[in-house]
Design a protein around this motif. Sequence first.
Motif, PDB file in Angstrom:
ATOM      1  N   PRO A   1      -3.902  -2.693  16.119  1.00 48.46           N
ATOM      2  CA  PRO A   1      -3.291  -4.111  16.291  1.00 48.46           C
ATOM      3  C   PRO A   1      -3.996  -5.073  15.466  1.00 48.46           C
ATOM      4  CG  PRO A   1      -4.549  -3.132  18.126  1.00 48.46           C
ATOM      5  CD  PRO A   1      -4.442  -2.110  17.206  1.00 48.46           C
ATOM      6  N   GLU A   2      -5.129  -4.604  14.979  1.00 44.97           N
ATOM      7  CA  GLU A   2      -5.792  -5.955  14.349  1.00 44.97           C
ATOM      8  C   GLU A   2      -5.370  -5.986  12.775  1.00 44.97           C
ATOM      9  OE1 GLU A   2      -8.802  -3.868  17.084  1.00 44.97           O
ATOM     10  OE2 GLU A   2      -7.444  -3.016  15.643  1.00 44.97           O
ATOM     11  N   LEU A   3      -4.743  -5.099  12.308  1.00 47.46           N
ATOM     12  CA  LEU A   3      -3.836  -5.070  11.024  1.00 47.46           C
ATOM     13  C   LEU A   3      -2.559  -5.038  11.051  1.00 47.46           C
ATOM     14  CD1 LEU A   3      -6.638  -2.745   9.209  1.00 47.46           C
ATOM     15  CD2 LEU A   3      -6.622  -5.201   9.194  1.00 47.46           C
ATOM     16  N   PRO A   4      -1.698  -6.239  11.424  1.00 47.62           N
ATOM     17  CA  PRO A   4      -0.434  -6.159  11.465  1.00 47.62           C
ATOM     18  C   PRO A   4       0.245  -5.344  10.113  1.00 47.62           C
ATOM     19  CG  PRO A   4      -1.051  -8.148  11.405  1.00 47.62           C
ATOM     20  CD  PRO A   4      -2.534  -7.383  11.489  1.00 47.62           C
ATOM     21  N   ARG A   5       0.950  -4.625  10.144  1.00 51.14           N
ATOM     22  CA  ARG A   5       1.750  -3.896   9.154  1.00 51.14           C
ATOM     23  C   ARG A   5       3.074  -3.715   9.417  1.00 51.14           C
ATOM     24  NH1 ARG A   5      -3.145  -0.608   9.633  1.00 51.14           N
ATOM     25  NH2 ARG A   5      -4.563  -1.048   7.750  1.00 51.14           N
ATOM     26  N   PHE A   6       4.001  -3.895   8.147  1.00 49.50           N
ATOM     27  CA  PHE A   6       5.292  -3.610   8.199  1.00 49.50           C
ATOM     28  C   PHE A   6       5.382  -2.491   7.296  1.00 49.50           C
ATOM     29  CE2 PHE A   6       9.942  -4.256   6.964  1.00 49.50           C
ATOM     30  CZ  PHE A   6      10.429  -5.051   8.432  1.00 49.50           C
ATOM     31  N   ILE A   7       5.953  -1.490   7.578  1.00 50.25           N
ATOM     32  CA  ILE A   7       5.945  -0.270   7.013  1.00 50.25           C
ATOM     33  C   ILE A   7       7.353   0.434   6.675  1.00 50.25           C
ATOM     34  CG2 ILE A   7       5.156   2.146   6.978  1.00 50.25           C
ATOM     35  CD1 ILE A   7       3.040   1.515   9.219  1.00 50.25           C
ATOM     36  N   VAL A   8       7.784   0.690   5.435  1.00 48.77           N
ATOM     37  CA  VAL A   8       8.934   1.527   5.064  1.00 48.77           C
ATOM     38  C   VAL A   8       8.603   3.037   4.621  1.00 48.77           C
ATOM     39  CG1 VAL A   8      10.963   1.332   3.349  1.00 48.77           C
ATOM     40  CG2 VAL A   8       9.962  -0.674   4.298  1.00 48.77           C
ATOM     41  N   THR A   9       9.488   3.725   4.947  1.00 48.71           N
ATOM     42  CA  THR A   9       9.336   5.295   4.856  1.00 48.71           C
ATOM     43  C   THR A   9      10.478   6.067   4.613  1.00 48.71           C
ATOM     44  OG1 THR A   9       7.999   7.321   5.475  1.00 48.71           O
ATOM     45  CG2 THR A   9       9.181   5.938   7.046  1.00 48.71           C
TER      46      THR A   9
ATOM     47  N   TYR B   1       0.951  -1.059  -0.001  1.00 46.31           N
ATOM     48  CA  TYR B   1       0.090   0.132  -0.281  1.00 46.31           C
ATOM     49  C   TYR B   1       0.896   1.318   0.017  1.00 46.31           C
ATOM     50  CZ  TYR B   1      -3.560   3.437   1.638  1.00 46.31           C
ATOM     51  OH  TYR B   1      -4.315   4.370   1.818  1.00 46.31           O
ATOM     52  N   LEU B   2       0.928   2.009  -1.201  1.00 47.14           N
ATOM     53  CA  LEU B   2       1.789   2.996  -1.233  1.00 47.14           C
ATOM     54  C   LEU B   2       1.004   4.436  -1.068  1.00 47.14           C
ATOM     55  CD1 LEU B   2       2.320   0.512  -3.300  1.00 47.14           C
ATOM     56  CD2 LEU B   2       3.736   2.402  -4.254  1.00 47.14           C
ATOM     57  N   GLU B   3       1.560   5.199  -0.390  1.00 44.32           N
ATOM     58  CA  GLU B   3       1.129   6.746  -0.081  1.00 44.32           C
ATOM     59  C   GLU B   3       2.178   7.862  -0.455  1.00 44.32           C
ATOM     60  OE1 GLU B   3      -2.110   7.479   3.318  1.00 44.32           O
ATOM     61  OE2 GLU B   3      -0.696   5.911   3.755  1.00 44.32           O
ATOM     62  N   LEU B   4       1.872   8.763  -0.842  1.00 40.24           N
ATOM     63  CA  LEU B   4       2.807  10.105  -0.884  1.00 40.24           C
ATOM     64  C   LEU B   4       1.901  11.135   0.196  1.00 40.24           C
ATOM     65  CD1 LEU B   4       3.294  11.143  -4.584  1.00 40.24           C
ATOM     66  CD2 LEU B   4       4.749   9.544  -3.135  1.00 40.24           C
TER      67      LEU B   4
ATOM     68  N   ILE C   1       5.322   2.987   2.399  1.00 44.08           N
ATOM     69  CA  ILE C   1       4.674   1.770   1.651  1.00 44.08           C
ATOM     70  C   ILE C   1       4.504   0.677   2.991  1.00 44.08           C
ATOM     71  CG2 ILE C   1       5.002   0.001   0.122  1.00 44.08           C
ATOM     72  CD1 ILE C   1       7.036   1.555  -1.088  1.00 44.08           C
ATOM     73  N   GLN C   2       3.083   0.306   2.893  1.00 52.06           N
ATOM     74  CA  GLN C   2       2.685  -0.650   4.024  1.00 52.06           C
ATOM     75  C   GLN C   2       2.742  -2.106   3.376  1.00 52.06           C
ATOM     76  OE1 GLN C   2      -0.750   0.250   5.983  1.00 52.06           O
ATOM     77  NE2 GLN C   2      -0.209   2.323   5.925  1.00 52.06           N
ATOM     78  N   PHE C   3       3.759  -3.026   3.832  1.00 49.31           N
ATOM     79  CA  PHE C   3       3.655  -4.363   3.388  1.00 49.31           C
ATOM     80  C   PHE C   3       3.089  -5.323   4.377  1.00 49.31           C
ATOM     81  CE2 PHE C   3       7.406  -2.064   1.829  1.00 49.31           C
ATOM     82  CZ  PHE C   3       7.604  -2.484   0.499  1.00 49.31           C
ATOM     83  N   CYS C   4       2.446  -6.509   3.591  1.00 51.76           N
ATOM     84  CA  CYS C   4       1.810  -7.542   4.420  1.00 51.76           C
ATOM     85  C   CYS C   4       3.092  -8.751   4.746  1.00 51.76           C
ATOM     86  CB  CYS C   4       0.700  -8.067   3.635  1.00 51.76           C
ATOM     87  SG  CYS C   4       1.234  -8.786   2.085  1.00 51.76           S
ATOM     88  N   ASP C   5       4.350  -8.491   3.980  1.00 52.17           N
ATOM     89  CA  ASP C   5       5.357  -9.502   4.232  1.00 52.17           C
ATOM     90  C   ASP C   5       6.418  -8.781   4.844  1.00 52.17           C
ATOM     91  OD1 ASP C   5       7.831 -10.920   3.254  1.00 52.17           O
ATOM     92  OD2 ASP C   5       6.008 -12.464   2.874  1.00 52.17           O
ATOM     93  N   ARG C   6       6.794  -9.281   6.132  1.00 46.19           N
ATOM     94  CA  ARG C   6       7.898  -8.545   6.557  1.00 46.19           C
ATOM     95  C   ARG C   6       9.259  -8.560   5.770  1.00 46.19           C
ATOM     96  NH1 ARG C   6       9.260  -7.174  11.921  1.00 46.19           N
ATOM     97  NH2 ARG C   6       6.885  -7.918  12.688  1.00 46.19           N
TER      98      ARG C   6
END
Length: 216
Positions: free
Chosen positions: A181-189, A160-163, A195-200
Amino acid sequence: MFKTADEVVAALERGGVECVVLRRRGGASGLDCAAEIDGVRVENEVHVLNTEEFTRDEVGDSIASWRTPPRPRTIVAAGNWYIRVLKPAYAPQVAEALDAVVLPPLFPLPDIPKKPRYTDLDSLADALDASVGCERREREKDAADAMTCVTQRSEEPCAYLELHDTSAERDDALRLAISVPELPRFIVTAGNWSIQFCDRSLGREAADDLGGVVVS
């Protein structure tokens, strides 16, 4: 401005979110109510501060006290009132109904690099595609500066990409994302994007390739 918590509940209903009163606190200034949003029961704690008793700074201090550790909360606020939304994922719908803003918990964030920056989503998606893939791109209907895409190791949208227009807006988006907490996310910024990833493992690889830091 509202004079009572019941006025906030009435405004919620006018905005399309019916919130049934569960219990009252502090006379007319506070109550708890429950709304059904997208089929989910969402409880809300409504607080109204009398402007004859509280200054603008005191209202701000009260809101800030709810957002800071050790027990940070997601708050919807405007004027002299605020609502603690017990399911943070639905705070945007509550805020939209009241023409208010979402104030996420003030979680500490890592030092975020100022660069790279991207002028548009497609440029960010191209950079991600060169790293872990970004195919079947789809713009979010309710967010002009957001899109999803499928990575090399996923069959469903996994990124999931955001500007973000400003660093403050970026940080608020990051804090709101990690407050659910119900939606675990791994985020890079970095810079003006996240960008939020579903895979670490995908997130760590993309962070190295794109020059970003990890927020998780």
